[in-house]
Design a protein around this motif. Structure first.
Motif, short mmCIF file in Angstrom:
data_model
loop_
_atom_site.label_atom_id
_atom_site.label_comp_id
_atom_site.label_asym_id
_atom_site.label_seq_id
_atom_site.Cartn_x
_atom_site.Cartn_y
_atom_site.Cartn_z
N GLY A 215 -10.39 -9.46 5.74
CA GLY A 215 -9.79 -10.74 5.41
C GLY A 215 -9.04 -10.69 4.08
N ILE A 216 -9.64 -10.04 3.08
CA ILE A 216 -8.97 -9.88 1.80
C ILE A 216 -7.72 -9.04 1.94
CG2 ILE A 216 -9.19 -8.75 -0.46
CD1 ILE A 216 -12.09 -9.72 -0.54
N ALA A 217 -7.82 -7.95 2.73
CA ALA A 217 -6.66 -7.09 2.94
C ALA A 217 -5.52 -7.83 3.61
CB ALA A 217 -7.06 -5.88 3.79
N LEU A 218 -5.86 -8.76 4.50
CA LEU A 218 -4.83 -9.56 5.18
C LEU A 218 -4.03 -10.38 4.18
CD1 LEU A 218 -4.04 -10.81 8.20
CD2 LEU A 218 -5.20 -12.78 7.22
N THR A 219 -4.69 -10.92 3.17
CA THR A 219 -4.02 -11.78 2.19
C THR A 219 -3.35 -10.98 1.09
OG1 THR A 219 -5.62 -13.54 2.66
CG2 THR A 219 -4.38 -13.73 0.62
N LEU A 220 -3.89 -9.81 0.76
CA LEU A 220 -3.27 -8.95 -0.24
C LEU A 220 -1.99 -8.32 0.30
CD1 LEU A 220 -6.37 -7.01 -1.66
CD2 LEU A 220 -4.89 -8.58 -2.94
N PRO A 221 -1.13 -7.80 -0.59
CA PRO A 221 0.08 -7.12 -0.12
C PRO A 221 -0.18 -5.71 0.40
CG PRO A 221 0.00 -7.08 -2.50
CD PRO A 221 -1.15 -7.94 -2.05
N ILE A 222 -1.20 -5.57 1.22
CA ILE A 222 -1.40 -4.35 1.99
C ILE A 222 -1.55 -4.79 3.44
CG2 ILE A 222 -2.45 -3.02 0.12
CD1 ILE A 222 -5.17 -3.65 1.19
N SER A 223 -1.37 -3.87 4.35
CA SER A 223 -1.34 -4.24 5.75
C SER A 223 -2.71 -4.09 6.39
CB SER A 223 -0.31 -3.40 6.51
OG SER A 223 -0.34 -3.71 7.88
N SER A 224 -3.40 -5.20 6.59
CA SER A 224 -4.69 -5.15 7.30
C SER A 224 -4.49 -4.69 8.73
CB SER A 224 -5.34 -6.54 7.28
OG SER A 224 -4.50 -7.50 7.88
#
Length: 391
Positions: A215-224
Motif C-alpha cells: 500500500g505504501i509502495a502504491l502511494t510512493l513514486p515507485i511502482s507497486s
C-alpha cells in the motif's frame, strides 16, 4: 538530498569565500561578485533549489505522468481482456510502454523546462525507467530533475543551441541513469524481498506486513504494480497486497472528499493515491489513516476471508485503479493466471462469502476506517482542513 546534490555547483562557488572567512581573511570583492553572478545566472535560467519545486511540484507531476501511461494503460488493457477487444489490449500495451517518457516529460513541464530540454527528456525517461526495474518511477524522478536542470542551464547559451541543449540533457540523464538507476531499482526490489519474506510467515503477520508495504509502495513514486509483477505476487500474499492498495486509494479518496469532492473521489479512488504525495511531503501525518487502515484490512483479508489474488500478478499492486485489483481477484477465481497455476492455484466457483470478503476488504472497510482514524488525527491537531487538497 536531491536539493543538496543540485546545489553542489553553487556551494562550490561559495566555499572559497567561506574558507577565507574561517581563516580570518576577508573575502575578495571579486569572490562576492562571482557569487552574485552565479546566483543571478541560476535565477535567470529558472534553476531554483527549492524543496517545494522538487518535492511537491515535480512529484505531483510525475504521479500524473505515471497515471497517464502505466496505470491508464493497465486499465484499458484489462478492459480489453474482459471484453475480448484486441484494439483495447493493444492500446493498453502501448500506453504502458511509454511510462518512463510520460513521467519525465511531466516532471520537465513542472520545472518549466524549455522545449528542447522537454523533448530530450523523453529519452532520459525511457532509459531511467528501463534501467530502474521495479524502481523505475523513482529513478525517473531523481534523474529527470538533474537532467532537466542541467539542460536548462545550457539552454540558449550558444549559437548552436539545437545541438548543445539536447546533447547535454540526454547525456547527463542517460549517464546518470547508467550509474544510479539500477541501485535505485535494487532498493525497490528490497521492498519486494520483504514482501517475499512476509509471504512465508503466518497469515496474520503476512497480512499486516504485505498490506502495509505494498500500500505504501502504491502511494510512493515507485511502482507497486511492477514490484508485484516482478515477484509474481499471487495467492494470499496477492490478496493482502490488494487490500493494502485499496486501503490507500479508497481511504484517501473518501477522507479527502470534503476538500476534493467528486473529482478527487474518482481520481484517487479509481486513479491513484500517488496524487497525495505532495500533501504527504507537506504533512506526513496525513498518511497515518490509510496506512493504519491497510494494517487492519490486510489480516482480515488473509485470516478471515482467505482472499487470494490469482489473476495476473501486476493486479496485486493495482488496488481499485480502474478496479484492476478487484478484477484480478475475480479472474483468479474463474481462470487463474499462469503464474498462479504454477504455484498450485486452480479455478473455483466463488461463493457469496468470497464476494462479501472482496467488497468489504476492497471498498467498504477502507471507506469507513480511514475517515474514522483521520478524524482522530484531526482532533489531535495532526491534520487540518486543506491538508488533503489536491493541486
Amino acid at each position: 538530498m536531491l536539493v543538496s546534490f543540485l546545489s553542489i555547483c553553487y556551494n562550490g562557488v561559495q566555499s572559497t569565500v567561506f574558507r577565507r572567512k574561517f581563516r580570518g581573511a576577508s573575502p575578495y570583492k571579486g569572490d562576492l561578485e562571482d557569487m552574485g553572478k552565479v546566483s543571478a545566472f541560476l535565477k535567470r535560467k529558472n534553476v531554483l533549489f527549492s524543496a517545494k519545486r522538487y518535492g511537491i511540484d515535480a512529484m505531483g507531476a510525475m504521479a500524473q505522468g505515471l497515471f497517464a501511461s502505466l496505470l491508464i494503460g493497465t486499465i484499458i488493457k484489462t478492459l480489453g481482456q474482459q471484453l475480448n477487444v484486441q484494439f483495447l489490449i493493444d492500446a493498453g500495451n502501448f500506453a504502458q510502454q511509454v511510462a518512463g517518457p510520460a513521467m519525465a516529460v511531466s516532471i520537465g513541464a513542472a520545472l518549466s523546462a524549455p522545449q528542447l530540454v522537454l523533448y530530450s527528456l523523453i529519452a532520459v525517461g525511457m532509459a531511467a525507467n528501463k534501467l530502474g526495474g521495479a524502481g523505475g518511477p523513482l529513478a525517473v524522478y531523481f534523474i529527470t530533475i538533474v537532467a532537466s536542470e542541467c539542460g536548462k542551464i545550457v539552454s540558449k547559451e550558444t549559437k548552436v543551441d539545437i545541438l548543445v541543449t539536447p546533447i547535454v540533457t540526454i547525456l547527463v540523464g542517460i549517464g546518470l541513469a547508467m550509474l544510479v538507476a539500477a541501485p535505485i531499482g535494487k532498493g525497490a526490489s528490497w521492498v519486494g524481498n520483504i514482501i517475499m519474506w512476509a509471504t512465508e510467515q503466518q497469515p496474520f503477520v503476512m497480512g499486516i506486513v504485505v498490506s502495509v508495504i505494498v500500500g505504501i509502495a502504491l502511494t510512493l513514486p515507485i511502482s507497486s504494480a511492477a514490484i508485484c509483477s516482478v515477484l509474481g505476487l499471487t495467492g494470499l500474499a496477492g490478496g493482502a497486497a490488494v487490500a493494502g492498495c485499496c486501503a490507500q486509494m479508497v481511504g484517501f479518496a473518501v477522507m479527502s472528499f470534503k476538500e476534493n469532492r467528486w473529482g478527487g473521489l474518482v481520481s484517487q479512488g479509481l486513479g491513484t493515491s500517488m496524487l497525495q504525495m505532495p500533501n504527504i511531503v507537506r504533512n506526513p501525518r496525513v498518511w497515518i489513516a490509510p496506512t493504519l487502515a491497510s494494517a487492519i484490512t490486510g489480516p482480515i483479508a488473509t485470516c478471515v476471508f482467505h482472499l487470494e489474488m490469482n489473476g495476473a500478478p501486476i493486479n496485486s499492486g493495482m488496488g481499485t485503479c480502474g478496479l484492476c485489483g478487484l478484477i484480478g481477484v475475480w479472474t483468479g477465481w474463474v481462470s487463474p493466471s499462469e503464474e498462479a497455476v504454477a504455484k498450485g492455484a486452480a479455478a473455483m466457483s466463488p461463493t457469496g462469502f468470497d464476494w462479501l470478503g472482496l467488497i468489504l476488504v476492497a471498498i467498504v472497510l477502507p471507506a469507513i476506517l480511514a475517515p474514522l482514524i483521520n478524524m482522530v488525527c484531526r482532533r489531535l491537531g495532526w491534520v487540518k482542513d486543506g491538508d488533503l487538497k489536491l493541486d
